[in-house]
Design a protein around this motif. Structure first.
Motif, PDB file in Angstrom:
ATOM      1  N   CYS A 171       0.837  -1.205   0.000  1.00 51.55           N
ATOM      2  CA  CYS A 171       0.000   0.000   0.000  1.00 51.55           C
ATOM      3  C   CYS A 171       0.871   1.254   0.000  1.00 51.55           C
ATOM      4  O   CYS A 171       0.565   2.227  -0.694  1.00 51.55           O
ATOM      5  CB  CYS A 171      -0.934   0.010   1.215  1.00 51.55           C
ATOM      6  SG  CYS A 171      -2.239  -1.226   1.137  1.00 51.55           S
ATOM      7  N   GLY A 172       1.957   1.233   0.770  1.00 55.35           N
ATOM      8  CA  GLY A 172       2.872   2.365   0.786  1.00 55.35           C
ATOM      9  C   GLY A 172       3.485   2.619  -0.587  1.00 55.35           C
ATOM     10  O   GLY A 172       3.641   3.770  -1.002  1.00 55.35           O
ATOM     11  N   ALA A 173       3.801   1.545  -1.296  1.00 58.03           N
ATOM     12  CA  ALA A 173       4.342   1.689  -2.657  1.00 58.03           C
ATOM     13  C   ALA A 173       3.298   2.304  -3.590  1.00 58.03           C
ATOM     14  O   ALA A 173       3.623   3.178  -4.404  1.00 58.03           O
ATOM     15  CB  ALA A 173       4.799   0.333  -3.181  1.00 58.03           C
ATOM     16  N   PHE A 174       2.038   1.884  -3.462  1.00 61.73           N
ATOM     17  CA  PHE A 174       0.970   2.469  -4.278  1.00 61.73           C
ATOM     18  C   PHE A 174       0.798   3.959  -3.970  1.00 61.73           C
ATOM     19  O   PHE A 174       0.594   4.769  -4.878  1.00 61.73           O
ATOM     20  CB  PHE A 174      -0.357   1.739  -4.070  1.00 61.73           C
ATOM     21  CG  PHE A 174      -0.458   0.447  -4.820  1.00 61.73           C
ATOM     22  CD1 PHE A 174      -0.157   0.365  -6.165  1.00 61.73           C
ATOM     23  CD2 PHE A 174      -0.868  -0.697  -4.161  1.00 61.73           C
ATOM     24  CE1 PHE A 174      -0.254  -0.831  -6.850  1.00 61.73           C
ATOM     25  CE2 PHE A 174      -0.968  -1.906  -4.841  1.00 61.73           C
ATOM     26  CZ  PHE A 174      -0.661  -1.975  -6.189  1.00 61.73           C
ATOM     27  N   VAL A 175       0.887   4.318  -2.700  1.00 63.20           N
ATOM     28  CA  VAL A 175       0.773   5.732  -2.315  1.00 63.20           C
ATOM     29  C   VAL A 175       1.929   6.532  -2.914  1.00 63.20           C
ATOM     30  O   VAL A 175       1.730   7.647  -3.405  1.00 63.20           O
ATOM     31  CB  VAL A 175       0.726   5.872  -0.776  1.00 63.20           C
ATOM     32  CG1 VAL A 175       0.929   7.316  -0.340  1.00 63.20           C
ATOM     33  CG2 VAL A 175      -0.586   5.331  -0.230  1.00 63.20           C
ATOM     34  N   LEU A 176       3.130   5.961  -2.897  1.00 59.45           N
ATOM     35  CA  LEU A 176       4.286   6.630  -3.491  1.00 59.45           C
ATOM     36  C   LEU A 176       4.052   6.879  -4.981  1.00 59.45           C
ATOM     37  O   LEU A 176       4.256   7.998  -5.476  1.00 59.45           O
ATOM     38  CB  LEU A 176       5.540   5.791  -3.282  1.00 59.45           C
ATOM     39  CG  LEU A 176       6.800   6.267  -3.990  1.00 59.45           C
ATOM     40  CD1 LEU A 176       7.275   7.596  -3.424  1.00 59.45           C
ATOM     41  CD2 LEU A 176       7.886   5.229  -3.889  1.00 59.45           C
ATOM     42  N   ILE A 177       3.603   5.854  -5.683  1.00 58.98           N
ATOM     43  CA  ILE A 177       3.341   5.996  -7.120  1.00 58.98           C
ATOM     44  C   ILE A 177       2.227   7.013  -7.365  1.00 58.98           C
ATOM     45  O   ILE A 177       2.350   7.884  -8.231  1.00 58.98           O
ATOM     46  CB  ILE A 177       2.996   4.622  -7.736  1.00 58.98           C
ATOM     47  CG1 ILE A 177       4.232   3.721  -7.711  1.00 58.98           C
ATOM     48  CG2 ILE A 177       2.461   4.773  -9.154  1.00 58.98           C
ATOM     49  CD1 ILE A 177       3.946   2.257  -7.960  1.00 58.98           C
TER      50      ILE A 177
ATOM     51  N   VAL B  26       2.203   3.656  10.176  1.00 62.71           N
ATOM     52  CA  VAL B  26       1.565   2.351   9.962  1.00 62.71           C
ATOM     53  C   VAL B  26       2.617   1.241  10.028  1.00 62.71           C
ATOM     54  O   VAL B  26       2.420   0.226  10.709  1.00 62.71           O
ATOM     55  CB  VAL B  26       0.813   2.309   8.609  1.00 62.71           C
ATOM     56  CG1 VAL B  26       0.378   0.892   8.268  1.00 62.71           C
ATOM     57  CG2 VAL B  26      -0.396   3.226   8.641  1.00 62.71           C
ATOM     58  N   VAL B  27       3.726   1.427   9.331  1.00 60.99           N
ATOM     59  CA  VAL B  27       4.769   0.399   9.311  1.00 60.99           C
ATOM     60  C   VAL B  27       5.363   0.208  10.704  1.00 60.99           C
ATOM     61  O   VAL B  27       5.557  -0.930  11.163  1.00 60.99           O
ATOM     62  CB  VAL B  27       5.859   0.747   8.271  1.00 60.99           C
ATOM     63  CG1 VAL B  27       7.061  -0.169   8.402  1.00 60.99           C
ATOM     64  CG2 VAL B  27       5.274   0.672   6.862  1.00 60.99           C
ATOM     65  N   ALA B  28       5.633   1.298  11.411  1.00 59.08           N
ATOM     66  CA  ALA B  28       6.192   1.197  12.764  1.00 59.08           C
ATOM     67  C   ALA B  28       5.218   0.498  13.717  1.00 59.08           C
ATOM     68  O   ALA B  28       5.638  -0.329  14.538  1.00 59.08           O
ATOM     69  CB  ALA B  28       6.543   2.589  13.290  1.00 59.08           C
TER      70      ALA B  28
ATOM     71  N   ALA C 194      -4.023   2.403  10.565  1.00 56.92           N
ATOM     72  CA  ALA C 194      -4.235   2.143   9.137  1.00 56.92           C
ATOM     73  C   ALA C 194      -5.503   2.842   8.646  1.00 56.92           C
ATOM     74  O   ALA C 194      -5.503   3.430   7.545  1.00 56.92           O
ATOM     75  CB  ALA C 194      -4.309   0.641   8.882  1.00 56.92           C
ATOM     76  N   CYS C 195      -6.566   2.787   9.418  1.00 56.68           N
ATOM     77  CA  CYS C 195      -7.808   3.471   9.018  1.00 56.68           C
ATOM     78  C   CYS C 195      -7.602   4.984   8.950  1.00 56.68           C
ATOM     79  O   CYS C 195      -8.076   5.638   8.008  1.00 56.68           O
ATOM     80  CB  CYS C 195      -8.946   3.133   9.975  1.00 56.68           C
ATOM     81  SG  CYS C 195      -9.550   1.437   9.821  1.00 56.68           S
TER      82      CYS C 195
END
Length: 116
Positions: free
Chosen positions: A32-38, A60-62, A100-101
């Motif tokens: 999801c983080g990669a999609f947000v970056l893109i 979120v990751v932490a 996450a929400c």
């Protein structure tokens, strides 16, 4: 300060992150983080918007890292099923869900006005 120990601690932290990436939920959050970056690159976000997205993604990751650590310690301390062990794991997972929400809401508030 022992400089050698200090730099070794980065290796231990990296190993912890790699260990957590074996978890399905961590891989999902990273995807999801990669999609947000893109999406951010495609959308042309402001510096402030990037700061907010980086912060919530890292949060979120932490939180997922902390959740994984709690689950591992609980499994070690209580290999048999126990209601308190279940509660501890559920509460930690709930913390990830809350963050996450909130990150999804923040993403919607940033991206939707730019797209429509």
């Amino acid at each position: 300060m022992n400089v050698r120990k200090f730099f070794h601690s980065f290796g231990y932290a990296a190993q912890g992150i790699m260990t957590a990436t074996k978890e399905q939920n961590m891989r999902f959050h990273l995807l999801c983080g990669a999609f947000v970056l893109i999406a951010g690159l495609w959308t042309g976000l402001s510096t402030t918007e990037w700061l907010i997205l980086v912060l919530v993604t890292a949060l979120v990751v932490a939180t997922e890292l902390i959740n994984t650590a709690i689950e591992r310690v609980v499994d070690l301390a209580s290999p048999e099923l126990h209601p308190l062990a279940k509660d501890a794991k559920d509460v930690a997972a709930g913390a990830v869900l809350v963050i996450a929400c909130a990150s999804v809401i923040i993403g919607v508030l940033i991206f939707i006005p730019k797209w429509f």
